[in-house]
Design a protein around this motif. Sequence first.
Motif, PDB file in Angstrom:
ATOM      1  N   UNK A 148       0.724  -1.181   0.043  1.00 15.44           N
ATOM      2  CA  UNK A 148      -0.050   0.108   0.157  1.00 15.44           C
ATOM      3  C   UNK A 148       1.107   1.179   0.051  1.00 15.44           C
ATOM      4  N   UNK A 149       0.475   2.204  -0.879  1.00 18.64           N
ATOM      5  CA  UNK A 149       1.020   3.588  -0.989  1.00 18.64           C
ATOM      6  C   UNK A 149       0.680   4.332   0.424  1.00 18.64           C
ATOM      7  N   UNK A 150       1.733   5.287   0.958  1.00 15.12           N
ATOM      8  CA  UNK A 150       1.452   5.787   2.163  1.00 15.12           C
ATOM      9  C   UNK A 150       1.926   7.310   1.988  1.00 15.12           C
ATOM     10  N   UNK A 151       1.243   8.241   2.728  1.00 15.54           N
ATOM     11  CA  UNK A 151       1.531   9.665   2.605  1.00 15.54           C
ATOM     12  C   UNK A 151       3.263   9.833   2.941  1.00 15.54           C
ATOM     13  N   UNK A 152       3.746  10.938   2.344  1.00 20.49           N
ATOM     14  CA  UNK A 152       5.064  11.366   2.844  1.00 20.49           C
ATOM     15  C   UNK A 152       5.087  12.918   2.521  1.00 20.49           C
ATOM     16  N   UNK A 153       6.148  13.480   3.109  1.00 21.32           N
ATOM     17  CA  UNK A 153       6.304  14.864   3.283  1.00 21.32           C
ATOM     18  C   UNK A 153       7.124  15.280   1.680  1.00 21.32           C
ATOM     19  N   UNK A 154       7.729  14.344   1.109  1.00 17.50           N
ATOM     20  CA  UNK A 154       8.613  14.991  -0.189  1.00 17.50           C
ATOM     21  C   UNK A 154       8.427  13.609  -1.167  1.00 17.50           C
ATOM     22  N   UNK A 155       9.033  14.020  -2.507  1.00 17.48           N
ATOM     23  CA  UNK A 155       9.018  12.946  -3.530  1.00 17.48           C
ATOM     24  C   UNK A 155      10.114  11.924  -3.237  1.00 17.48           C
ATOM     25  N   UNK A 202      -2.146  12.721   0.344  1.00 17.34           N
ATOM     26  CA  UNK A 202      -2.303  11.565   0.823  1.00 17.34           C
ATOM     27  C   UNK A 202      -3.221  11.336   1.937  1.00 17.34           C
ATOM     28  N   UNK A 203      -4.075  12.286   2.089  1.00 15.19           N
ATOM     29  CA  UNK A 203      -4.958  12.374   3.428  1.00 15.19           C
ATOM     30  C   UNK A 203      -5.884  11.177   3.358  1.00 15.19           C
ATOM     31  N   UNK A 204      -5.876  10.319   4.442  1.00 13.38           N
ATOM     32  CA  UNK A 204      -6.745   9.104   4.611  1.00 13.38           C
ATOM     33  C   UNK A 204      -6.074   7.771   4.186  1.00 13.38           C
ATOM     34  N   UNK A 205      -4.603   8.069   3.542  1.00 13.31           N
ATOM     35  CA  UNK A 205      -3.982   6.878   3.181  1.00 13.31           C
ATOM     36  C   UNK A 205      -3.066   6.047   4.337  1.00 13.31           C
ATOM     37  N   UNK A 206      -2.976   7.003   5.623  1.00 12.77           N
ATOM     38  CA  UNK A 206      -1.852   6.354   6.262  1.00 12.77           C
ATOM     39  C   UNK A 206      -2.739   5.127   7.140  1.00 12.77           C
ATOM     40  N   UNK A 207      -1.995   3.819   7.248  1.00 15.48           N
ATOM     41  CA  UNK A 207      -2.733   2.775   7.655  1.00 15.48           C
ATOM     42  C   UNK A 207      -2.544   2.870   9.099  1.00 15.48           C
ATOM     43  N   UNK A 208      -3.846   2.499   9.720  1.00 18.35           N
ATOM     44  CA  UNK A 208      -4.361   2.599  11.296  1.00 18.35           C
ATOM     45  C   UNK A 208      -4.768   1.280  11.755  1.00 18.35           C
TER      46      UNK A 208
END
Length: 316
Positions: A173-180, A252-258
Amino acid sequence: MKKFTSVQDVADLNGLVKEALHLKENPYQYKKLGENKTLGLIFLNPSLRTRLSTQKAALNLGMNVMVMNLDKEGWALETQDGAVMNGTTVEHIKEAAAVMGQYCDILGIRSFPKLQNREEDYSEDLLQQFISYSKAPIVSLESATRHPLQSLADLLTINENSPAGKRPKVVLTWAPHVKAIPQCVANSFAEWMGQADVDLVITHPEGYELSEEFTAGATVTTDQQEALERADFVYVKNWSSYQDYGKVLTDGKGWMLTDEKLEATHNAKVMHCLPVRRNVELSDEILDGACSLVLEQANNRTYAAQAVLKQMLESL
Ligand code: CP
């Protein structure tokens, strides 16, 4: 084994996995094999795990190890064939790689993509030039498109933690990050899982499709929750866009795994190659919880590297 740059360089994948797991049980059994042999580790980018685990692997095999941060400690490197070197570059890769190959029996090289020109990055020009100009066998310590030592360690970790007698469902799964971030880890993981006895599902927001060169055989969906259904392993990783090359297309809002999202899984174990940005890519609750395999993955980096180095030493 003469080079280790992708899963295609592995003649017998099951054999290599077995070898690594055997070495994990008996790390010093081949201490004589590397006697009077030298491993050179060349870094053009930062590293914690790759540097230390590969060094430890070589020491376990009795090798000497030399490490060089070529980007900071070496001469500015020229890679263009036929270049008139009247600018900032001081040494051509033709000489640099050949010289390092004289000092070392095996060379490892880490060189990240610049994420500016896809064709240039995906040509793996620097890695290929090292292979061409150094007579020593080359191990990729992460290149522009792949991270094979990480993928082998990930495969070991999945093998060790798979439910008995079941072909596991593995979700990348793709996850958010702060940079490329480069696509290397995701490309490589997909490519290795494609050769393993697993069902692979890849999920990411629209626009983050990986190159089909790496994802053959995988199911790809933009519905993360559907992808997670009954998963046995969830591999979390950010990557920048391949199509709109090197770009960040969403926050990526909503993509972080919880933990809540994991309820749909089959008590899935969670994986990440590290380093990880806590509470951006992965929540504290998962990283500190019982389902996290991130430290096991990092530990297996040593035995993945040791298996590769052992096979290279045997074919010198
Ligand atoms: N996973 C990994 O390659 O870590 P390092 O970048 O710290 O080597």
